[in-house]
Motif scaffolding. Structure first.
Motif, PDB file in Angstrom:
ATOM      1  N   ILE A 152     -16.912  -4.150  -1.897  1.00  0.00           N
ATOM      2  CA  ILE A 152     -15.501  -4.225  -1.501  1.00  0.00           C
ATOM      3  C   ILE A 152     -14.948  -5.594  -1.868  1.00  0.00           C
ATOM      4  CG2 ILE A 152     -13.899  -4.115   0.441  1.00  0.00           C
ATOM      5  CD1 ILE A 152     -15.852  -2.158   1.765  1.00  0.00           C
ATOM      6  N   PRO A 197      -0.722  -9.850   2.047  1.00  0.00           N
ATOM      7  CA  PRO A 197      -0.090  -8.605   1.624  1.00  0.00           C
ATOM      8  C   PRO A 197       0.335  -8.711   0.158  1.00  0.00           C
ATOM      9  CG  PRO A 197       1.171  -9.655   3.390  1.00  0.00           C
ATOM     10  CD  PRO A 197       0.059 -10.562   3.030  1.00  0.00           C
ATOM     11  N   HIS A 228     -11.625  -7.972  -1.492  1.00  0.00           N
ATOM     12  CA  HIS A 228     -10.374  -8.221  -0.767  1.00  0.00           C
ATOM     13  C   HIS A 228      -9.616  -9.339  -1.474  1.00  0.00           C
ATOM     14  CE1 HIS A 228     -11.589  -5.792   2.673  1.00  0.00           C
ATOM     15  NE2 HIS A 228     -12.758  -6.395   2.651  1.00  0.00           N
ATOM     16  N   ARG A 248      -7.317   0.844  -2.524  1.00  0.00           N
ATOM     17  CA  ARG A 248      -6.910   1.395  -1.230  1.00  0.00           C
ATOM     18  C   ARG A 248      -6.353   0.320  -0.286  1.00  0.00           C
ATOM     19  NH1 ARG A 248     -12.993   2.335   1.206  1.00  0.00           N
ATOM     20  NH2 ARG A 248     -13.256   0.212   1.954  1.00  0.00           N
ATOM     21  N   SER A 249      -5.543   0.763   0.641  1.00  0.00           N
ATOM     22  CA  SER A 249      -5.082   0.008   1.816  1.00  0.00           C
ATOM     23  C   SER A 249      -4.289  -1.258   1.506  1.00  0.00           C
ATOM     24  CB  SER A 249      -6.275  -0.348   2.718  1.00  0.00           C
ATOM     25  OG  SER A 249      -6.954   0.813   3.112  1.00  0.00           O
ATOM     26  N   PHE A 250      -3.548  -1.271   0.412  1.00  0.00           N
ATOM     27  CA  PHE A 250      -2.688  -2.429   0.162  1.00  0.00           C
ATOM     28  C   PHE A 250      -1.408  -2.247   0.943  1.00  0.00           C
ATOM     29  CE2 PHE A 250      -5.847  -2.997  -2.965  1.00  0.00           C
ATOM     30  CZ  PHE A 250      -5.946  -4.366  -3.096  1.00  0.00           C
ATOM     31  N   ARG A 251      -0.907  -3.335   1.500  1.00  0.00           N
ATOM     32  CA  ARG A 251       0.199  -3.254   2.442  1.00  0.00           C
ATOM     33  C   ARG A 251       1.291  -4.262   2.090  1.00  0.00           C
ATOM     34  NH1 ARG A 251      -3.391  -6.772   3.752  1.00  0.00           N
ATOM     35  NH2 ARG A 251      -3.034  -8.443   5.211  1.00  0.00           N
ATOM     36  N   ASP A 289      -9.671  -3.494  -1.983  1.00  0.00           N
ATOM     37  CA  ASP A 289      -9.217  -3.116  -0.655  1.00  0.00           C
ATOM     38  C   ASP A 289      -8.249  -4.166  -0.104  1.00  0.00           C
ATOM     39  OD1 ASP A 289      -9.869  -1.291   1.831  1.00  0.00           O
ATOM     40  OD2 ASP A 289      -9.835  -3.366   2.543  1.00  0.00           O
ATOM     41  N   GLY A 290      -7.043  -3.724   0.270  1.00  0.00           N
ATOM     42  CA  GLY A 290      -6.026  -4.640   0.750  1.00  0.00           C
ATOM     43  C   GLY A 290      -5.964  -4.799   2.265  1.00  0.00           C
ATOM     44  N   THR A 291      -6.975  -4.293   2.978  1.00  0.00           N
ATOM     45  CA  THR A 291      -6.977  -4.383   4.434  1.00  0.00           C
ATOM     46  C   THR A 291      -6.933  -5.828   4.900  1.00  0.00           C
ATOM     47  OG1 THR A 291      -8.264  -2.355   4.541  1.00  0.00           O
ATOM     48  CG2 THR A 291      -8.204  -3.687   6.520  1.00  0.00           C
ATOM     49  N   ASP A 292      -7.727  -6.683   4.297  1.00  0.00           N
ATOM     50  CA  ASP A 292      -7.768  -8.112   4.641  1.00  0.00           C
ATOM     51  C   ASP A 292      -7.120  -8.924   3.528  1.00  0.00           C
ATOM     52  OD1 ASP A 292      -9.190  -7.650   7.018  1.00  0.00           O
ATOM     53  OD2 ASP A 292     -11.104  -7.701   5.967  1.00  0.00           O
TER      54      ASP A 292
END
Length: 172
Positions: free
Chosen positions: A62, A106, A64, A125-128, A100-103
């Motif tokens: 993963i 943004p 980030h 996944r999970s980019f914000r 992965d954009g969780t951490d």
């Protein structure tokens, strides 16, 4: 005889310049001590150092985003965790390579500007986004400006392909 030798040397120099180089990037959690570039910053280092035609191989794990890169586009600022600018590259993810954009900040996973890129094997996944209404465009899979991008048709890339289509429509 001297002319032939000079031609042979020049031909060898030109052909060696045409050979694509492979750049290896490992996840921060990878235990391989021989891996020189790690994480999202290692991925950016590989992109920055790669010559046109090179391949970047992203190992399983993963990734980030750690920092962001901004590019002005019309009245917006496009913010990406990975910036490909003025490159012709192939980025290949090994099975299990996940952006992965969780951490982290943004951002969009990738910002591709004035480049020709082929992407395969990456799960994005999970980019914000940071704020819904501002002039900073972030929080998406891939943002493409004046570029050509070819993606494999794997299941992991379907969301990014839809986002790319939306970005291209918004651009018109």
């Amino acid at each position: 005889m001297k002319i032939r030798a000079s031609f042979t040397v020049a031909l060898q120099l030109c052909s060696s310049a045409l050979i694509a180089e492979d750049w290896r990037v490992c996840a921060i959690s990878d235990k391989d001590t021989a891996c020189e570039r790690r994480g999202y910053s290692g991925l950016q280092q590989a992109v920055d150092r790669a010559a046109s035609g090179d391949r970047i191989n992203v190992g399983p794990g993963i990734y980030h985003p750690e920092v962001f890169y901004d590019v002005s586009y019309d009245e917006f600022v496009i913010r990406g965790g990975l910036l490909l600018e003025g490159k012709t590259l192939e980025i290949r993810g090994v099975s299990g390579a996940i952006l992965d954009g969780t951490d982290g900040p943004p951002v969009s996973a990738m910002l591709i500007h004035n480049s020709d890129v082929k992407i395969s094997g990456l799960e994005i996944r999970s980019f914000r986004l940071d704020q819904l209404e501002d002039n900073v465009y972030d929080g998406h899979g891939i943002f493409i400006i004046n570029s050509s991008v070819i993606m494999d048709a794997g299941v992991d890339t379907m969301i990014s392909m839809v986002l790319m289509m939306i970005m291209m429509v918004l651009r018109c």
